[in-house]
Scaffold this motif. Structure first.
Motif, PDB file in Angstrom:
ATOM      1  N   LYS A 209       0.835  -1.188   0.000  1.00 21.07           N
ATOM      2  CA  LYS A 209       0.000   0.000   0.000  1.00 21.07           C
ATOM      3  C   LYS A 209       0.877   1.248   0.000  1.00 21.07           C
ATOM      4  O   LYS A 209       1.898   1.317   0.670  1.00 21.07           O
ATOM      5  CB  LYS A 209      -0.936   0.006   1.200  1.00 21.07           C
ATOM      6  N   THR A 210       0.463   2.212  -0.797  1.00 24.85           N
ATOM      7  CA  THR A 210       1.146   3.497  -0.857  1.00 24.85           C
ATOM      8  C   THR A 210       0.463   4.445   0.117  1.00 24.85           C
ATOM      9  O   THR A 210      -0.758   4.596   0.089  1.00 24.85           O
ATOM     10  CB  THR A 210       1.082   4.074  -2.279  1.00 24.85           C
ATOM     11  N   THR A 211       1.246   5.062   0.970  1.00 31.56           N
ATOM     12  CA  THR A 211       0.702   5.943   1.999  1.00 31.56           C
ATOM     13  C   THR A 211       0.924   7.389   1.604  1.00 31.56           C
ATOM     14  O   THR A 211       2.019   7.771   1.180  1.00 31.56           O
ATOM     15  CB  THR A 211       1.354   5.663   3.361  1.00 31.56           C
ATOM     16  N   LEU A 224      -3.204   4.695  -0.873  1.00 31.88           N
ATOM     17  CA  LEU A 224      -3.527   4.387  -2.263  1.00 31.88           C
ATOM     18  C   LEU A 224      -3.020   2.976  -2.503  1.00 31.88           C
ATOM     19  O   LEU A 224      -1.808   2.766  -2.576  1.00 31.88           O
ATOM     20  CB  LEU A 224      -2.849   5.368  -3.221  1.00 31.88           C
ATOM     21  N   SER A 225      -3.912   2.010  -2.591  1.00 30.37           N
ATOM     22  CA  SER A 225      -3.424   0.644  -2.680  1.00 30.37           C
ATOM     23  C   SER A 225      -4.417  -0.253  -3.383  1.00 30.37           C
ATOM     24  O   SER A 225      -5.623  -0.093  -3.245  1.00 30.37           O
ATOM     25  CB  SER A 225      -3.148   0.077  -1.280  1.00 30.37           C
ATOM     26  N   ASN A 434      -4.261  11.461  -9.613  1.00 25.07           N
ATOM     27  CA  ASN A 434      -4.450  12.075 -10.928  1.00 25.07           C
ATOM     28  C   ASN A 434      -3.232  12.878 -11.353  1.00 25.07           C
ATOM     29  O   ASN A 434      -2.808  12.834 -12.513  1.00 25.07           O
ATOM     30  CB  ASN A 434      -5.684  12.974 -10.915  1.00 25.07           C
ATOM     31  N   GLU A 435      -2.669  13.613 -10.417  1.00 24.69           N
ATOM     32  CA  GLU A 435      -1.534  14.468 -10.756  1.00 24.69           C
ATOM     33  C   GLU A 435      -0.327  13.645 -11.198  1.00 24.69           C
ATOM     34  O   GLU A 435       0.312  13.941 -12.213  1.00 24.69           O
ATOM     35  CB  GLU A 435      -1.163  15.332  -9.558  1.00 24.69           C
ATOM     36  N   LEU A 436      -0.025  12.590 -10.468  1.00 23.18           N
ATOM     37  CA  LEU A 436       1.142  11.773 -10.808  1.00 23.18           C
ATOM     38  C   LEU A 436       0.944  11.020 -12.121  1.00 23.18           C
ATOM     39  O   LEU A 436       1.888  10.851 -12.893  1.00 23.18           O
ATOM     40  CB  LEU A 436       1.432  10.790  -9.675  1.00 23.18           C
ATOM     41  N   PHE A 442       4.193   8.315 -12.845  1.00 23.13           N
ATOM     42  CA  PHE A 442       3.922   6.936 -12.460  1.00 23.13           C
ATOM     43  C   PHE A 442       2.645   6.492 -13.158  1.00 23.13           C
ATOM     44  O   PHE A 442       1.795   7.316 -13.511  1.00 23.13           O
ATOM     45  CB  PHE A 442       3.727   6.800 -10.942  1.00 23.13           C
ATOM     46  N   SER A 443       2.523   5.184 -13.318  1.00 23.89           N
ATOM     47  CA  SER A 443       1.247   4.643 -13.779  1.00 23.89           C
ATOM     48  C   SER A 443       0.350   4.449 -12.565  1.00 23.89           C
ATOM     49  O   SER A 443       0.813   4.412 -11.425  1.00 23.89           O
ATOM     50  CB  SER A 443       1.457   3.299 -14.489  1.00 23.89           C
ATOM     51  N   GLU A 444      -0.918   4.308 -12.826  1.00 20.97           N
ATOM     52  CA  GLU A 444      -1.858   4.112 -11.722  1.00 20.97           C
ATOM     53  C   GLU A 444      -1.551   2.808 -10.991  1.00 20.97           C
ATOM     54  O   GLU A 444      -1.668   2.739  -9.764  1.00 20.97           O
ATOM     55  CB  GLU A 444      -3.290   4.097 -12.258  1.00 20.97           C
ATOM     56  N   ASP A 445      -1.136   1.784 -11.735  1.00 15.45           N
ATOM     57  CA  ASP A 445      -0.800   0.512 -11.115  1.00 15.45           C
ATOM     58  C   ASP A 445       0.430   0.645 -10.225  1.00 15.45           C
ATOM     59  O   ASP A 445       0.486   0.079  -9.132  1.00 15.45           O
ATOM     60  CB  ASP A 445      -0.554  -0.543 -12.197  1.00 15.45           C
ATOM     61  N   GLU A 446       1.401   1.398 -10.679  1.00 14.31           N
ATOM     62  CA  GLU A 446       2.608   1.604  -9.865  1.00 14.31           C
ATOM     63  C   GLU A 446       2.271   2.326  -8.572  1.00 14.31           C
ATOM     64  O   GLU A 446       2.812   2.001  -7.508  1.00 14.31           O
ATOM     65  CB  GLU A 446       3.639   2.395 -10.661  1.00 14.31           C
ATOM     66  N   ILE A 447       1.391   3.305  -8.662  1.00 15.70           N
ATOM     67  CA  ILE A 447       1.012   4.049  -7.462  1.00 15.70           C
ATOM     68  C   ILE A 447       0.291   3.143  -6.480  1.00 15.70           C
ATOM     69  O   ILE A 447       0.541   3.182  -5.266  1.00 15.70           O
ATOM     70  CB  ILE A 447       0.123   5.251  -7.839  1.00 15.70           C
TER      71      ILE A 447
END
Length: 907
Positions: A209-211, A224-225, A434-436, A442-447
Motif C-alpha cells: 500500500k502506498t501511503t 492508495l493501494s 491524478n496528478e502523478l 507513475f502509472s496508476e498501477d505503480e502508485i
C-alpha cells in the motif's frame, strides 16, 4: 504301396481324414471357403510310401521351384508334423505321417519330404478352377504355391488353437502411446528446465500500500493501494509462525525438492475424473506462482510453475522462500502477507503473534474468505485443530504447547471496514493519483502497488480550516448551491488546502478541480495587465457609464445595476469593477492580446475574438483561477500548481520531486502594478471583513467576480505567500447552471464568497508572517501609446493612484442619505456626484433607450442591448448612483468604504 502307419489298433491316416472332413463341414456351416489341403498347396491324400516318395523326389517331373524350396518346405512341415506327433504320442504311438500337410514324415529322419507329380498336378488343376470361377485367368506360374500359403496356420477347431484377446491388444497399444507420450514429456521437461530462468518478481507479489502524508511527512492522509500489504523481514518472526504454515500447507517443505510428484499426480487424476481444479502445489510452487508468474490455471502453466520451483529451490534458501511466501499470500479481510493479516485479525504486528494465532492464520490459507473465524467459526475451529496437531506431529511445538493451544482458541478482532476515500480526504487522494498519472511520473498501477510514501503539499491546519469554512451553509441554503475553495502558495505552486466537496464517496466530482463556472470580473486584472504592457497609464480617464456601444458588438454594454459612473480612471474602474471602461480597454489592446495573457497566466480556454472576454464569459475552475492569480502574486512567474511534493520508496529513495521554480510569463513590474490596483478592491469594495484584515499591515490584492448570468459568485485574494479562491454557484438536478439570488446569507453578490475568505483568513492566514510587495510606479502614458485611449486629449485623473495601503477609515452609512456617493478613499470626498452626461452622450432618461434582452449571456453572445443576464430586468430604468436608492449597500454592518457599494453588484 506301403502299408499305412498304424497307432495301436487305429489307422492314423483314417483318423486324420476324418478330422479333415470335420473341419470342412465346420467351415461350410460358417459360410467360409473350406480350407483343404489342396488349397493350402498340398495333395489331399497320401498314396506314396517312403520308397515311392524318395523315387518321386528324384523324378524329372519335379519343377525348378520345387527343388529350390524343398529345404524350406521340409523345415516348416517338419515343425507342423512335430506338433501332431506330440499329440498322437500321447495315445501310445511314436510317430506317424502328417496327412494335414501331406509330406511323408519318416521315423528315421522326421524332417525330409517330397511332393509327387500327381500332387503338384492336382494342386495346379484346383488353382485353375478357383481362378476361373472368380473370373480370373491365372497362369501356371502365377498360381504356384507361395511361402505364405504353404505354411501351416492353426485354424479355429485345430488342436492347440487359441483365440487372440482384443483386450490384450488394447493394452499393448495403450502402453505404446503412454511410452511415446512419456518420452515426449521427458524431452519437453528437459528443454523447459534448460531454458527456464528465475525471472524478476511479479509486481503484484511485491505490491504494498502506498501511503499519502500531509506536508509534515508524518501525518497520514490515507492509502492508495490495490492490496493491503506490508512487506517485513522475517528474521523478526518467531519460528513457529512460518512452521505453522509449513505444517498446514506442505509438511515436507524443509526437505523436498520444491515439487510434490504424488500431489501433482493426485491432483491430475482428480481434475480429469472429477472435473475439479486442484493444484497439488507445494509452498515453493505456490511461491513461484504468486511471486514470479502470477495466477496460473493451465496445465502448461503448472508445468512452468513446477520447473521454476525446482530452479528456485536450487538458487534460494528454504528460509528465503518461506519468508517471501509469507509476505505474498492472501490471508483474508483484504490483507496480503502475514504482517497485514496479523494487524487485521489481532491488532498486533506479526512478530508478536502467539502459537495459537499463527496456527489460526495458517489453517485458513486455502480459503481465507470463507474459513475466517468471523465468517465460518466451525470450519475455522477444525482447521485450527488440524494445524496444531500437524505442528506437534512435525515436532514444531511441544506436547505442552499442543495442550495449551487446544484449550485456547484465539479470538479475532472485529473486522473494521475502512475506506480512505470517505469524506473530504478522498478528494485529496484522488488529486494525488491524478496528478502523478497525468504528469506521466507513475502509472496508476505503480502508485497502487508500489508501497511508496507520498508527501503532499497539504498543510493540515490550513486544510482543516478551509474544509470547515467550505462546509458552512447559511440558514435555508438549498442543496443545489455548490461551494468550493482552494489555497495555493504562489511562490512554489504548492496547494496548501483544497475543498472539493463534502464526501468523495457520494460525490466523486471535485468541485475545485473539475467543476466549472463563469469567473466574471476576476478576469479584468489581466486586461489591465495587457494595457500596462502596451504602455497605458492607469490615470487615463474612461467613460464609465452604461449603455455604451462598441465596435463589433451588437447592442450596448452596461455596468452592474446599469449604473453610470461618469468619467473615471482605470484605478477607479478596477476598484469598482466598472464594465464599460474595461470592454473599451480590451478593444484597444485587442481581445487577442488580452486572451493571450489570460492563457499565459493559467486559463486554458479563452475566446480570443470577443472583447467581452474581460468580463469572464469563459468557464473556468477554481484551480485555474488560483493558478492565474498566483502568477500575478508571484510577480509574473506562473507557478506549477501541484499537490504532490515528493515520492519515496520504502527504502527512502526519492523517486519524484515537484517543480517549485515556475515559469516567468510577465514582468515583475507590470504584475505588481496590477496587484497594487487590486488592493483597492480589498480596501474599498469587497466588504468590511476583508478590509479589516489589512489592519495588521498585510497587503491583500483581491477581485470579486459575478457570472454574467448570475449563476456564480467568486472571490480571489492574494498575499505574497498565498492565493485563495472561494466560489459558489447554483445548478439544477441535471447539473445545468441556475441563477443565484442577489443576497446569500445576508451578503450581496460576490461579497458572500469574500465573507467566506475572511473566515478562512482569520482561522489560518493570519498565522502567516506579514509580507508586502515592493511598491512600483505607474510609468505608462496617459491616453495609451497613441494618446487616444480612453477619452484621449490627455485627460488624466490621480484618483486612487496614490492611495495609502493602511486600513481605511470605515465610515458609517449616513442615514440621512439613501445611498452614499462614491468617495475617494484617501480624502473621503465625493469623486463623482453626478455622472457627466456630456461625456457619455447619453440621457439618464431610460425611456429614450431601446433595451432589448439578452446581452452578456453565458455563451458570450453580444447581440443584445442591455445585459439582463446579471439578474436585471431588461426594462429596468438606468440607475444613477446619486439618485438611485435601490442599489445594495455593503453587507453585514451596513457600512461602506469609499465606492464599495457599487462593487457589491459588479459584473
Amino acid at each position: 504301396m506301403s502299408k499305412p502307419q498304424m497307432w495301436g489298433n487305429r489307422n492314423i491316416e483314417e483318423e486324420a481324414r476324418a478330422d479333415q472332413q470335420n473341419r470342412r463341414r465346420a467351415a461350410s456351416s460358417s459360410g467360409a471357403r473350406p480350407r483343404t489341403a489342396s488349397s493350402r498347396g498340398y495333395s489331399s491324400h497320401n498314396t506314396s510310401s517312403r520308397g515311392d516318395a524318395s523315387r518321386s523326389s528324384r523324378t524329372s517331373h519335379t519343377t525348378r521351384a520345387t527343388r529350390s524350396t524343398r529345404s524350406t518346405r521340409s523345415t516348416r512341415s517338419s515343425r507342423s508334423s512335430r506338433s501332431l506327433r506330440d499329440q498322437y504320442s500321447q495315445r501310445g504311438g511314436e510317430y506317424a505321417d502328417n496327412v494335414f500337410a501331406n509330406p511323408v514324415m519318416r521315423a528315421n529322419d522326421g524332417a525330409r519330404y517330397s511332393s509327387s507329380r500327381a500332387n503338384e498336378r492336382s494342386y495346379q488343376q484346383t488353382s485353375r478352377r478357383a481362378g476361373q470361377q472368380a473370373g480370373q485367368q491365372t497362369s501356371h506360374r502365377a498360381t504356384r504355391p507361395t511361402r505364405a500359403n504353404r505354411s501351416h496356420r492353426l485354424q479355429p477347431g485345430d488342436p492347440g488353437y487359441k483365440k487372440k484377446s482384443r483386450v490384450g491388444l488394447f493394452f499393448k497399444i495403450f502402453g505404446i502411446v503412454i511410452a511415446v507420450l512419456a518420452g515426449i514429456g521427458i524431452a519437453a521437461f528437459a528443454y523447459l528446465y534448460a531454458t527456464t530462468d528465475v525471472p524478476e518478481p511479479e509486481s503484484f507479489a511485491l505490491a504494498q500500500k502506498t501511503t499519502v502524508y500531509y506536508a509534515d511527512g508524518k501525518t497520514p492522509i490515507g492509502n492508495l493501494s490495490a492490496q493491503n500489504r506490508t512487506i517485513i523481514a522475517c528474521d523478526t518472526l518467531p519460528k513457529y509462525v512460518g512452521n505453522a504454515v509449513v505444517a498446514s500447507e506442505n509438511q515436507t517443505f524443509w526437505s523436498d525438492s520444491g515439487i510434490d510428484l504424488k500431489g501433482i499426480a493426485r491432483a491430475l487424476v482428480n481434475n480429469v475424473t472429477k472435473g475439479t481444479r486442484q493444484g497439488g502445489s507445494t509452498i515453493t510452487q505456490q511461491y513461484a506462482e504468486r511471486y514470479y508468474l502470477g495466477q496460473t490455471d493451465t496445465y502448461l502453466g503448472k508445468l512452468h510453475e513446477a520447473i521454476l520451483a525446482l530452479k528456485i529451490t536450487q538458487s534460494q534458501s528454504k528460509s528465503q522462500i518461506l519468508c517471501n511466501y509469507l509476505n505474498t499470500i492472501y490471508l483474508g479481510r483484504g490483507t496480503y502477507g502475514i504482517e497485514a493479516a496479523a494487524r487485521s485479525y489481532f491488532n498486533k504486528p506479526a512478530k508478536d503473534l502467539t502459537i495459537e494465532e499463527s496456527a489460526l492464520i495458517a489453517g485458513i490459507i486455502p480459503s481465507p474468505g470463507y474459513w475466517a473465524p468471523d465468517v465460518n467459526p466451525q470450519i475455522a475451529q477444525k482447521r485450527y485443530n488440524r494445524t496444531i496437531e500437524l505442528m506437534y506431529k512435525n515436532k514444531f511445538i511441544t506436547a505442552a504447547e499442543l495442550e495449551h493451544a487446544k484449550k485456547n482458541f484465539p479470538q479475532v478482532a472485529e473486522h473494521q471496514v475502512s475506506n480512505d476515500y470517505e469524506g473530504t480526504k478522498g478528494y485529496l487522494l484522488q488529486q494525488v493519483k491524478n496528478e502523478l498519472v497525468q504528469r506521466k511520473a507513475f502509472s496508476e498501477d505503480e502508485i497502487s502497488t508500489g508501497g511508496y510514501s507520498i508527501v503532499t503539499t497539504i498543510d493540515q491546519k490550513a486544510q482543516d480550516a478551509l474544509v470547515k469554512v467550505g462546509q458552512t451553509r447559511f440558514a435555508g441554503e438549498p442543496d443545489s448551491y455548490k461551494q468550493t475553495a482552494i489555497s495555493v502558495n504562489p511562490k512554489t505552486g504548492a496547494i496548501i488546502a483544497i475543498y472539493g466537496g463534502d464526501d468523495f464517496l457520494k460525490h466523486q466530482y471535485n468541485n475545485a478541480t473539475q467543476a466549472v463556472f463563469q469567473p466574471g470580473s476576476t478576469m479584468k486584472p489581466f486586461t489591465l495587465l495587457t494595457g500596462i504592457q502596451k504602455g497605458v497609464s492607469l490615470k487615463t480617464v474612461y467613460n464609465g457609464n452604461s449603455f455604451r456601444h462598441f465596435d463589433g458588438l451588437n447592442g450596448t454594454v452596461s455596468n452592474a445595476e446599469q449604473i453610470n459612473w461618469g468619467n473615471i480612471n482605470l484605478w477607479q474602474a478596477l476598484a469598482n469593477s466598472v464594465n464599460t471602461p474595461f470592454v473599451q480597454l480590451d478593444e484597444e489592446v485587442t481581445p487577442q492580446a488580452a486572451a493571450a495573457n489570460m492563457k499565459k497566466a493559467g486559463f486554458p480556454s479563452i475566446d480570443e475574438n470577443n472583447p467581452l472576454n474581460t468580463l469572464g464569459i469563459n468557464a473556468t475552475t477554481a484551480l485555474q483561477m488560483a493558478r492565474a492569480h498566483s502568477t500575478l502574486a508571484a510577480g509574473g512567474i506562473r507557478p506549477d500548481v501541484h499537490i504532490v511534493a515528493s515520492v519515496r520508496t520504502a527504502s527512502n529513495e526519492e523517486l519524484y520531486h515537484a517543480n517549485t521554480q515556475g515559469t516567468r510569463v510577465f514582468s515583475r513590474h507590470d504584475s505588481l502594478l496590477v496587484l497594487r490596483a487590486m488592493q483597492n478592491v480589498t480596501r474599498l469594495t469587497a466588504g468590511a471583513e476583508p478590509a479589516a484584515l489589512l489592519r495588521s499591515g498585510r497587503e491583500i490584492a483581491s477581485k470579486t467576480g459575478t457570472a454574467n448570468d448570475m449563476t456564480a459568485f467568486s472571490y480571489v485574494a492574494s498575499m505574497p505567500s498565498n492565493t485563495t479562491v472561494f466560489a459558489v454557484w447554483n445548478e439544477d438536478d441535471k447539473g445545468n447552471p441556475v441563477a443565484l439570488p442577489v443576497m446569500l446569507g445576508g451578503y450581496a453578490y460576490s461579497n458572500y464568497p469574500a465573507h467566506l475568505y475572511a473566515q478562512f483568513a482569520n482561522a489560518y492566514l493570519t498565522s502567516l508572517p506579514v509580507e508586502k510587495w515592493e511598491n512600483v510606479k505607474d510609468t505608462g502614458k496617459v491616453g495609451g501609446p497613441s494618446g487616444t485611449w480612453g477619452l484621449g486629449n490627455g485627460q488624466a485623473s490621480d484618483a486612487l493612484a496614490t492611495a495609502s495601503y493602511d486600513a481605511p477609515v470605515v465610515k458609517k452609512k449616513d442615514s440621512s442619505q439613501d445611498t452614499p456617493a462614491p468617495q475617494d478613499s484617501q480624502n473621503g470626498e465625493n469623486q463623482t456626484q453626478e455622472p457627466d452626461q456630456s461625456d457619455s452622450g447619453q440621457s439618464s432618461d431610460s425611456s429614450q433607450e431601446n433595451k432589448p434582452d439578452g446581452q452578456g449571456s453565458s455563451s458570450g453572445s453580444h447581440d443584445t442591448t442591455t445585459p439582463d443576464s446579471q439578474g436585471n430586468d431588461s426594462n429596468t430604468p438606468e440607475k444613477n448612483p446619486s439618485t438611485d436608492t435601490s442599489q445594495p449597500t455593503t453587507p453585514g454592518d451596513g457600512t461602506g468604504a469609499g465606492a464599495g457599494n457599487a462593487e457589491s453588484a459588479e459584473n
